[in-house]
Enzyme design. Structure first.
Site, PDB file in Angstrom:
ATOM      1  N   HIS A   1      -3.656  -5.516   0.871  1.00 46.89           N
ATOM      2  CA  HIS A   1      -3.416  -5.922   2.247  1.00 46.89           C
ATOM      3  C   HIS A   1      -3.900  -7.366   2.444  1.00 46.89           C
ATOM      4  O   HIS A   1      -4.764  -7.848   1.722  1.00 46.89           O
ATOM      5  CB  HIS A   1      -4.190  -5.028   3.222  1.00 46.89           C
TER       6      HIS A   1
ATOM      7  N   CYS B   1       0.840  -1.201   0.000  1.00 46.45           N
ATOM      8  CA  CYS B   1       0.000   0.000   0.000  1.00 46.45           C
ATOM      9  C   CYS B   1       0.876   1.253   0.000  1.00 46.45           C
ATOM     10  O   CYS B   1       1.540   1.535  -0.981  1.00 46.45           O
ATOM     11  CB  CYS B   1      -0.973  -0.037   1.184  1.00 46.45           C
TER      12      CYS B   1
END
Length: 486
Positions: A428, A332
């Site tokens: 994630h 991310c």
């Protein structure tokens, strides 16, 4: 509306874990149970089935309840992105920011939306288990409160107060909380739980009786230190342990502790691997040169954390690690940092501007107001995985021609260098997948068990529930949840 609320004498007394364990215990008894936290403050979040986000603690509690994640479980989420500013998430969606200047008034205006979520949840199950935030003893925050007694009184939910005996002073903390509360707030508390006990319970019998006598509350149980908790994700604080010399036969994976680190439970599956040591590198400490893999984690303030990494000279450590042949994985915000620049022209995460990245991948990111929130499936490193996206910003550049993963509907994600040593992804949770974790660890010469991390967490919830059944009066807690308060 059947519900009971666990509040604490302070932060980190174990409220989140107790609610998760009680959710599983009640579910095992055949009850329909759902978790609820009116207001949470955490940079660790999960994506819900209705396309929003809630705190990771409520996601774990929903897993305990065997229920799909829903934004009603955590209607107000505050995500700190600067010392005095938090991103405000209401019913799963970004709704601006709250700062120290408008914090109390902003909270007060959200009570009606909190109660709306509470009502919807209550209509869907037999019992709602509610978690407070911080402590009701913080009476300086009582005005405008929606997280503890402000909610309990508005929703007429009885409260059980949790004290942590491991940190010491549990008698004073429980009795002292009773002493500082307003009469009407104290009347909401119907009992207490003493948590994290070590040793012979008989040695605390007099202390337990003293708490009952001095508060007028009944005790619901003395919970020992349960080993199953170690297999559950931590909610909102990275646990730092003093590093010992690297054990023989172990491979080091290092993760720098950024000030606004987010969703660091991405690393939990790696911690469970016998062949590796995962080291969280605190400020003021160089990244160890013996690390085989450096993981750049998520962040709530990407540019500020990139600047902080430079102040710590971690950028020099990472680039030297790469020159020596080491691997780097950015997740991310970590993926954004691997590129050439991160720009925030509209001041989404802080002052407008542009920050140089590490330049290990040829791409640039521009932050914007739209937030990607979705569950994903895909293939990376030749194997399949599941995960979720939760990020702001659009990334473009030549490195994206070599994606790290291909997601559902043939959508490329992230980037991987031609030599395979620099990897970045927006996904994630992908390391929970055993095959992908094995493929990643093979790149640094580690044999992986390839075990199912989600199954490990689920088994820990069952063990936690079993421990709570043995040490809490759960029948009495259920009866309390079904009572009506004034």
């Amino acid at each position: 509306m059947a519900g009971v609320m666990l509040q604490g004498t302070g932060s980190d007394v174990g409220k989140s874990v107790l609610v998760a364990g009680l959710c599983r215990a009640l579910s095992n008894r055949g009850l329909s149970v759902l978790p609820f936290k009116p207001q949470n403050m955490s940079n660790n979040a999960a994506v819900t089935v209705d396309g929003g986000e809630i705190g990771r603690a409520q996601a774990l509690q929903a897993l305990g309840a065997r229920a799909p994640l829903h934004t009603d479980m955590n209607p107000v989420l505050l995500k700190p992105q600067a010392d005095r500013t938090s991103q405000l998430i209401v019913h799963g969606k970004v709704r601006g920011t709250l700062g120290s200047g408008n914090f109390r008034e902003g909270r007060r205006n959200l009570l009606s939306e909190v109660l709306t979520s509470w009502k919807r949840l209550s209509e869907r199950c037999d019992v709602v288990l509610v978690e407070g935030a911080g402590s009701p003893a913080e009476i300086n925050l009582r005005s405008g409160d929606i997280a503890n007694m402000g909610f309990a009184r508005a929703a007429h939910v009885p409260v059980v107060l949790v004290g942590d005996i491991d940190r010491g002073g549990v008698i004073a903390s429980l009795v002292g909380t009773r002493a500082v509360l307003e009469k009407e707030d104290a009347a909401m508390i119907r009992g207490f739980i003493v948590n994290k006990f070590r040793g012979d319970p008989a040695l605390f019998a007099d202390g337990y009786a003293a708490i009952e006598a001095r508060t007028g509350w009944r005790g619901f149980g003395l919970v020992p230190w349960l080993s199953a908790v170690a297999d559950l994700p931590s909610e909102d604080a990275v646990i730092l342990e003093k590093r010992q010399p690297l054990a023989e036969g172990k491979t080091l994976i290092a993760c720098p502790m950024l000030p606004r680190i987010a969703n660091f439970d991405d690393l939990d599956p790696l911690r469970a691997e016998e062949g590796v040591e995962v080291a969280m590198i605190p400020p003021g400490t160089p990244i160890p040169p013996e690390a085989a893999l450096i993981v750049l984690p998520g962040s709530k303030a990407t540019r500020a954390d990139m600047d902080f990494a430079r102040q710590q000279a971690w950028d020099i450590d990472i680039l030297a690690h790469h020159r020596r042949g080491g691997c780097v994985l950015g997740i991310c915000a970590g993926f954004q940092m691997l590129g050439r620049t991160i720009a925030d022209p509209d001041g989404i995460e802080g002052p407008p501007g542009e920050t140089p990245g590490l330049g290990l991948l040829d791409h640039s990111t521009v932050l914007g107001p739209r937030k990607a929130l979705r569950h994903v499936r895909g293939t990376a490193l030749g194997v399949s995985f599941r995960g979720y996206e939760m990020h702001m910003g659009e990334t473009h550049g030549a490195s994206l021609a070599h994606p790290f993963a291909i997601l559902d509907a043939d959508r490329p994600d992230g980037a991987i260098s031609r030599d395979g040593r620099v990897m970045g992804t927006y996904c994630h949770g992908l390391l929970a997948a055993g095959p992908l974790r094995r493929a990643l660890l093979e790149r640094i010469g580690v044999a992986s068990s390839g075990g199912d991390h989600d199954a490990r967490v689920d088994a820990a919830l069952d063990a936690l529930a079993q421990g709570l059944e043995a040490h809490l009066d759960i029948d009495a807690l259920i009866a309390l949840a079904r009572e009506k308060t004034a």
